[in-house]
Design a protein around this motif. Structure first.
Motif, PDB file in Angstrom:
ATOM      1  N   SER A 149       0.782  -1.064  -0.443  1.00 32.53           N
ATOM      2  CA  SER A 149       0.491   0.242   0.181  1.00 32.53           C
ATOM      3  C   SER A 149       1.092   1.511   0.400  1.00 32.53           C
ATOM      4  N   SER A 150       2.568   1.190   0.513  1.00 27.70           N
ATOM      5  CA  SER A 150       3.158   2.493   0.188  1.00 27.70           C
ATOM      6  C   SER A 150       2.854   2.397  -1.424  1.00 27.70           C
ATOM      7  N   LYS A 151       2.783   2.059  -2.141  1.00 24.51           N
ATOM      8  CA  LYS A 151       3.314   2.355  -3.329  1.00 24.51           C
ATOM      9  C   LYS A 151       2.287   3.362  -4.312  1.00 24.51           C
ATOM     10  N   GLY A 152       1.114   3.343  -2.992  1.00 21.49           N
ATOM     11  CA  GLY A 152       0.132   4.506  -3.322  1.00 21.49           C
ATOM     12  C   GLY A 152      -1.378   3.864  -4.426  1.00 21.49           C
ATOM     13  N   ILE A 153      -0.834   2.156  -4.158  1.00 23.43           N
ATOM     14  CA  ILE A 153      -2.004   1.620  -4.775  1.00 23.43           C
ATOM     15  C   ILE A 153      -3.278   1.133  -4.110  1.00 23.43           C
ATOM     16  N   SER A 154      -4.280   0.381  -4.199  1.00 26.07           N
ATOM     17  CA  SER A 154      -5.365   0.708  -3.932  1.00 26.07           C
ATOM     18  C   SER A 154      -5.470  -0.254  -2.007  1.00 26.07           C
ATOM     19  N   THR A 155      -6.185  -0.230  -0.649  1.00 28.82           N
ATOM     20  CA  THR A 155      -5.769  -1.371   0.001  1.00 28.82           C
ATOM     21  C   THR A 155      -6.332  -1.835  -0.079  1.00 28.82           C
ATOM     22  N   GLN A 156      -7.714  -1.948  -0.816  1.00 29.73           N
ATOM     23  CA  GLN A 156      -8.241  -3.643  -0.961  1.00 29.73           C
ATOM     24  C   GLN A 156      -7.487  -4.298  -1.541  1.00 29.73           C
ATOM     25  N   PHE A 157      -6.591  -3.906  -2.572  1.00 32.97           N
ATOM     26  CA  PHE A 157      -6.132  -5.502  -2.672  1.00 32.97           C
ATOM     27  C   PHE A 157      -4.040  -5.446  -2.592  1.00 32.97           C
ATOM     28  N   LYS A 158      -3.243  -5.383  -1.918  1.00 35.35           N
ATOM     29  CA  LYS A 158      -1.965  -5.257  -1.462  1.00 35.35           C
ATOM     30  C   LYS A 158      -1.051  -6.644  -1.498  1.00 35.35           C
ATOM     31  N   SER A 159      -0.039  -6.474  -1.856  1.00 32.93           N
ATOM     32  CA  SER A 159       0.556  -7.496  -1.668  1.00 32.93           C
ATOM     33  C   SER A 159       0.488  -9.004  -2.906  1.00 32.93           C
ATOM     34  N   PHE A 160       0.696 -10.051  -2.169  1.00 30.59           N
ATOM     35  CA  PHE A 160      -0.075 -11.190  -2.076  1.00 30.59           C
ATOM     36  C   PHE A 160      -1.613 -11.101  -3.428  1.00 30.59           C
TER      37      PHE A 160
END
Length: 685
Positions: A149-160
């Motif tokens: 999420s630190s890369k500015g993407i949605s918190t709905q989907f993160k990492s794997f």
């Protein structure tokens, strides 16, 4: 007085004429509206039928409906039919009878951080699962660094879960390894305090490294952290006793790693829109990335600002030890040795010369075509249906894939200048008479348009740091390549311009080739020998769009060989660096001997089915020995090349009807003989 009365009468007559003209215009307008209403009423059905036949989005290409009656035509089969040498090859990655289930009590947890692009992530995940099985450990769902999420993407989907279906991954490997979503609380706290051992795993580490370095620390601390930076973290070719671990790699990559639902749905929509016309299509991966061009020294192929960008990246690679060599390199020599990508223009000429028509659908994959849209202009000129993921989807559809993301334009806007800068600027403007020379004005903040012409090249030797928008784009690029991966795997034909990344390892195109070889082994995949293709293009460099008959015959022979010999080259080069680029013979089986004999007996080709892997592939179990469709095609397959004479298509891609040189003197009988010889030589070594 008489003159005044005449003047008044003239004015009245002029006004009456204006009224008549206005009245006539009004009547004509009413009649026009009435006519339009009648036409709209009676042609509604025709208009509705027309709109229903056009693609759902007006900006999408208007594919023609295909004539299915030509699917049995020899020319059609030569371009699109499966490669019969591999029709008896089947995917088989099942566990053997003596394969034990994972032990209930593992010796510890393995936590993995993965950095890299799409192909590096996919290779790394399959390897860490094998390492977990090797060490009898429990795997924590890997963390994909570029999707946090630190890369500015949605918190709905993160990492794997940003890329893959987490539940499917755990369930599919339940009989292989034990997988959990997070570490236990006590170990999680120790990891945050950096109290657990951590290993920066080298590319292609051997089982010895894990058994003698990682395992003791895992046994002692019950948890280890693996940092994977360059793709595969386990050597590609394992000893024969470890063949079950190779099959486990296949189960991970081709069965357990499924994209999350939103990604799969969009990929299926794009595939359906391509296939709506009923035509087969070609997937083309240019492989033209800045890192790959810099690594192999192909800067001089561009002769513009992109050359400077490539040289900047090459200097950066040398400085950090990624590349050993000189900053300058002979790009022409690299190209002749097959170490530089084939340009889209060259790929277009190859396909047109081989016989693919101008209305063939070509899907362009890859997250980046370095050099810009202008590099694709010649390909668009040769093929009218060149599409990609953006032309076959809409922004709202991509918004569903990205999830709800914050507005970074407002959050990360450029801060106002400091008070000191403002005061210096005002002092400069308001200062009175002053001695010459004038002092330098205050420095302006540098604004780099990195999406345009990379303005920093002219002003700095160092690239600016990545902005939050660029980090988000890097995460989005994983989703773009996931869509491309699915479409390319399902394509009727796949061809690539380059198969290496910016570290010299197999790239996305290589993984697509491996997946197709596993799941659809008979599908047409051209493994181009770039060195031989470069020699052919050097012969006609001055007459690129006017090749002679001999050149086209040589080219077709080379492309036909690439369907088989190209896979052998892939096995020699790519497999040593990425097992998933060539998962044969470990994850495949061949039909029984009786079926092979029946096929070979009726075939005019050499007496083998799979010449590359003879004596290496296991026999398929009895339940997989279903009849193939190759037997019904054997009688007509030998006619594939007789129909499509080279002389009839020498200049078709330019619409030039002049046939010059020796092509006009060769008879159809001689051409058929040459094509038959090509077919024979294409399957031989």
């Amino acid at each position: 007085m008489k003159w005044v009365s005449v003047k008044n009468e003239g004015k009245m007559l002029f006004k009456s004429k204006l009224k008549l003209v206005a009245l006539a215009g009004l009547v004509l307008s009413i009649l026009s509206l009435f006519t339009h209403f009648l036409l709209a009423k009676h042609t509604y059905g025709i208009v509705y039928e027309y709109h229903s036949s056009v693609t759902i989005m007006s900006w999408m290409p208007k594919f023609k409906k295909s004539d299915l009656s030509i699917s049995n035509h020899p020319s059609y089969r030569r371009l699109w039919a499966p490669v019969r040498h591999f029709e008896s090859l089947h995917p088989l990655a099942n566990r053997s009878g003596d394969y034990a289930a994972p032990e209930m009590q593992s010796i510890g947890f393995i936590f993995v951080k993965i950095r890299g692009g799409f192909h590096e992530i996919r290779n790394a995940i399959s390897d860490v699962v094998v390492v977990t099985r090797l060490l009898n450990a429990t795997l924590v769902i890997p963390e994909i660094q570029s999707t946090t999420s630190s890369k500015g993407i949605s918190t709905q989907f993160k990492s794997f879960p940003y890329l893959y279906n987490e539940e499917q991954f755990i369930a599919a490997l339940a009989k292989d390894v034990k997988i959990v979503k997070t570490l236990p609380k006590d170990l999680k706290g120790a990891r945050r305090k950096k109290e657990i051992p951590s290993f920066k795993v080298p590319h292609g580490a051997s089982p010895y490294f894990y058994l003698h370095h990682v395992l003791p620390m895992l046994t002692k601390h019950s948890v280890v952290e693996l940092l994977v930076h360059s793709g595969g973290c386990l050597q590609s070719i394992l000893p024969p006793p470890l063949v079950e671990y190779q099959k486990l790699r296949c189960r991970v990559a081709f069965h357990a790693l499924r994209f999350r639902e939103e990604v799969q749905n969009l990929a299926i929509k794009i595939l359906n829109r391509i296939r709506a016309s009923g035509q087969p299509f070609i997937a083309y991966d240019p492989g033209m990335t800045r890192d790959a061009l810099a690594y192999y020294g192909c800067a001089e192929l561009f002769q513009d600002v992109h050359t400077e960008l490539i040289m900047h990246r090459r200097a950066w690679m040398i400085k950090r030890g990624i590349l050993k060599g000189n900053l300058s390199s002979d790009s022409a020599e690299q190209y002749r040795n097959g170490l530089c990508p084939l340009m889209p223009e060259e790929i277009g000429i190859l396909l047109r010369a081989y016989g693919y028509s101008s209305d063939t659908i070509i899907y362009i994959s890859g997250g980046e075509v370095f050099g810009g849209v202008k590099k694709l202009i010649p390909l668009h000129a040769m093929f009218e249906n060149v599409v990609d993921r953006t032309s076959l989807s809409s922004p709202p559809e991509w918004d569903k894939v990205y999830g709800q993301e914050a507005n970074l334009v407002d959050q990360y806007s450029i801060p106002p200048p400091s008070d000191n800068v403002v005061m210096r600027s005002q002092a400069w403007k308001n200062s009175g008479p002053r001695p010459r020379p004038l002092p330098p004005p205050p420095a302006r903040p540098k604004m780099y348009n990195v999406e345009g012409w990379w303005g920093w090249v002219a002003e700095s030797d160092d690239e600016p740091e990545s902005t939050i928008m660029e980090l988000r784009t890097n995460a989005h690029r994983l989703l773009w390549e996931a869509i491309d991966y699915m479409v390319c795997t399902e394509a009727d034909v796949f061809i690539t311009g380059f198969d290496r990344d910016g570290k010299g390892n197999p790239n996305l195109a290589s993984l697509v080739v491996g997946h197709r070889l596993y799941q659809f082994p008979a599908s047409r995949t051209y493994g181009l020998n770039r060195k031989e293709i470069a020699k052919l293009f050097e012969e006609i460099r001055d007459t690129l769009y006017q090749p002679n008959h001999t050149w086209i015959t040589s080219l077709r022979k080379q492309l036909r060989r690439s369907l088989i010999d190209g896979l052998l080259e892939e096995s020699k080069i790519s497999k040593s660096q990425s097992f998933l680029a060539f998962p044969v013979p470990e994850c495949s089986c061949i039909a029984n001997d009786s079926m092979k004999r029946s096929i070979n007996t009726s075939s005019p080709m050499p007496k083998y089915d799979i010449p590359v892997f003879s004596g290496q592939i296991d026999q398929c179990p009895s339940w997989m020995n279903a009849p193939t469709s190759s037997q019904s095609r054997e009688e007509t397959e030998e006619e594939n090349d007789k129909d499509d004479s080279a002389s009839s298509s020498l200049f078709l891609w330019l619409g030039n009807g002049d046939q010059e040189g020796d092509s006009a003197d060769i008879s159809n009988k001689e051409e058929a003989f040459v094509e038959d010889q090509e077919e024979l030589e294409g399957g031989e070594r």
